[in-house]
Scaffold this motif. Structure first.
Motif, PDB file in Angstrom:
ATOM      1  N   UNK A  50       0.818  -1.215   0.000  1.00 49.45           N
ATOM      2  CA  UNK A  50       0.000   0.000   0.000  1.00 49.45           C
ATOM      3  C   UNK A  50       0.851   1.264   0.000  1.00 49.45           C
ATOM      4  N   UNK A  51       1.868   1.252  -0.879  1.00 51.47           N
ATOM      5  CA  UNK A  51       2.695   2.435  -1.103  1.00 51.47           C
ATOM      6  C   UNK A  51       2.801   2.658  -2.601  1.00 51.47           C
ATOM      7  N   UNK A  52       3.198   3.846  -2.993  1.00 55.39           N
ATOM      8  CA  UNK A  52       3.392   4.120  -4.417  1.00 55.39           C
ATOM      9  C   UNK A  52       4.713   3.507  -4.862  1.00 55.39           C
ATOM     10  N   UNK A  53       4.861   3.367  -6.183  1.00 53.59           N
ATOM     11  CA  UNK A  53       6.124   2.841  -6.701  1.00 53.59           C
ATOM     12  C   UNK A  53       7.274   3.799  -6.389  1.00 53.59           C
ATOM     13  N   UNK A  54       6.992   5.093  -6.396  1.00 52.98           N
ATOM     14  CA  UNK A  54       8.050   6.055  -6.078  1.00 52.98           C
ATOM     15  C   UNK A  54       8.505   5.893  -4.621  1.00 52.98           C
ATOM     16  N   UNK A  55       7.554   5.578  -3.732  1.00 56.62           N
ATOM     17  CA  UNK A  55       7.912   5.313  -2.332  1.00 56.62           C
ATOM     18  C   UNK A  55       8.753   4.046  -2.237  1.00 56.62           C
ATOM     19  N   UNK A  56       8.354   3.012  -2.985  1.00 51.32           N
ATOM     20  CA  UNK A  56       9.145   1.775  -3.009  1.00 51.32           C
ATOM     21  C   UNK A  56      10.598   2.092  -3.337  1.00 51.32           C
ATOM     22  N   UNK A  57      10.807   2.895  -4.398  1.00 47.65           N
ATOM     23  CA  UNK A  57      12.171   3.170  -4.847  1.00 47.65           C
ATOM     24  C   UNK A  57      12.936   4.111  -3.914  1.00 47.65           C
ATOM     25  N   UNK A  58      12.232   4.768  -2.991  1.00 45.42           N
ATOM     26  CA  UNK A  58      12.945   5.560  -1.982  1.00 45.42           C
ATOM     27  C   UNK A  58      13.604   4.631  -0.958  1.00 45.42           C
ATOM     28  N   UNK A  59      13.056   3.436  -0.813  1.00 45.24           N
ATOM     29  CA  UNK A  59      13.582   2.484   0.166  1.00 45.24           C
ATOM     30  C   UNK A  59      14.451   1.396  -0.452  1.00 45.24           C
ATOM     31  N   UNK A  60      14.114   0.979  -1.662  1.00 49.20           N
ATOM     32  CA  UNK A  60      14.859  -0.087  -2.344  1.00 49.20           C
ATOM     33  C   UNK A  60      15.087   0.316  -3.795  1.00 49.20           C
ATOM     34  N   UNK A  61      16.338   0.330  -4.212  1.00 54.02           N
ATOM     35  CA  UNK A  61      16.660   0.732  -5.577  1.00 54.02           C
ATOM     36  C   UNK A  61      16.203  -0.298  -6.604  1.00 54.02           C
ATOM     37  N   UNK A  62      16.157  -1.567  -6.196  1.00 54.03           N
ATOM     38  CA  UNK A  62      15.763  -2.642  -7.104  1.00 54.03           C
ATOM     39  C   UNK A  62      14.935  -3.672  -6.355  1.00 54.03           C
TER      40      UNK A  62
END
Length: 198
Positions: A50-62
């Motif tokens: 339940x997060x945006x993809x941009x939030x995902x990439x703030x925590x994990x680069x891949x």
């Protein structure tokens, strides 16, 4: 003048970030287990957490980083450094590992075991994790040097750390059906005994 609530904010912010990172990783691991690593997308992980993809990439680069990230390393370091000063470094590591794993909930333990299985079974993850052993060696060398009050460049400390890390690698990849912590503890016992082959 800074109020106590203002002073607390960075700590609260860091804890919230840690919880978000852990939640993303947990959802990723569940998806990998249920539908396969290759079949799972970043979009699916973000949606499950339940997060945006941009939030995902703030925590994990891949995507692979959701498996390779070890949230328990800081806990292990803290426990290791808090052990009694007269305890041997190898004993302190064994106690610290036991301490961290016994504090984990049943679900956390299950997900951590799943993470280890993924690392050892997915070829692209195995390649990356081997590269990470260099940073693991540095971390262990620094931990022991700090505990003993010696220079991290000390040759004996670096060789000792390399031997301990070698046992950890062998325990991880050779444990088969044995629990990793149990295999690691047996390996450390052998190392302490001088690695006898008889």
């Amino acid at each position: 003048m800074t109020t106590s609530s203002q002073a607390d904010r960075p700590g609260l912010r860091e804890r919230k970030k840690a919880r978000t990172r852990a939640a993303i990783q947990q959802h990723a691991l569940r998806l990998f287990l249920s539908q396969g690593y290759a079949e799972t997308t970043v979009e699916q992980i973000a949606a499950a957490a339940e997060v945006s993809q941009s939030t995902f990439f703030r925590y994990f680069a891949t995507k692979e980083e959701t498996v390779l990230f070890d949230q328990y390393d800081p806990m292990m370091v803290e426990s290791f450094l808090s052990q009694p000063a007269d305890m041997k470094p190898l004993d302190a590591i064994r106690v610290a590992l036991t301490d961290v794993f016994t504090r984990m909930t049943a679900e956390e333990t299950e997900l951590e075991h799943a993470r280890m299985r993924l690392v050892s079974s997915v070829p692209e993850l195995r390649v990356v994790v081997m590269d990470q052993f260099t940073s693991g060696l540095t971390l262990l060398t620094d931990m022991v040097a700090e505990r003993l009050g010696r220079d991290p460049k000390d040759f004996a400390i670096r060789m000792w750390a390399g031997a301990v890390l070698g046992v950890a690698i062998a325990a991880f990849y050779g444990r088969e059906d044995t629990d990793f912590v149990e295999a690691l503890d047996r390996g450390f016992a052998l190392l302490e005994a001088g690695l006898p082959l008889d």
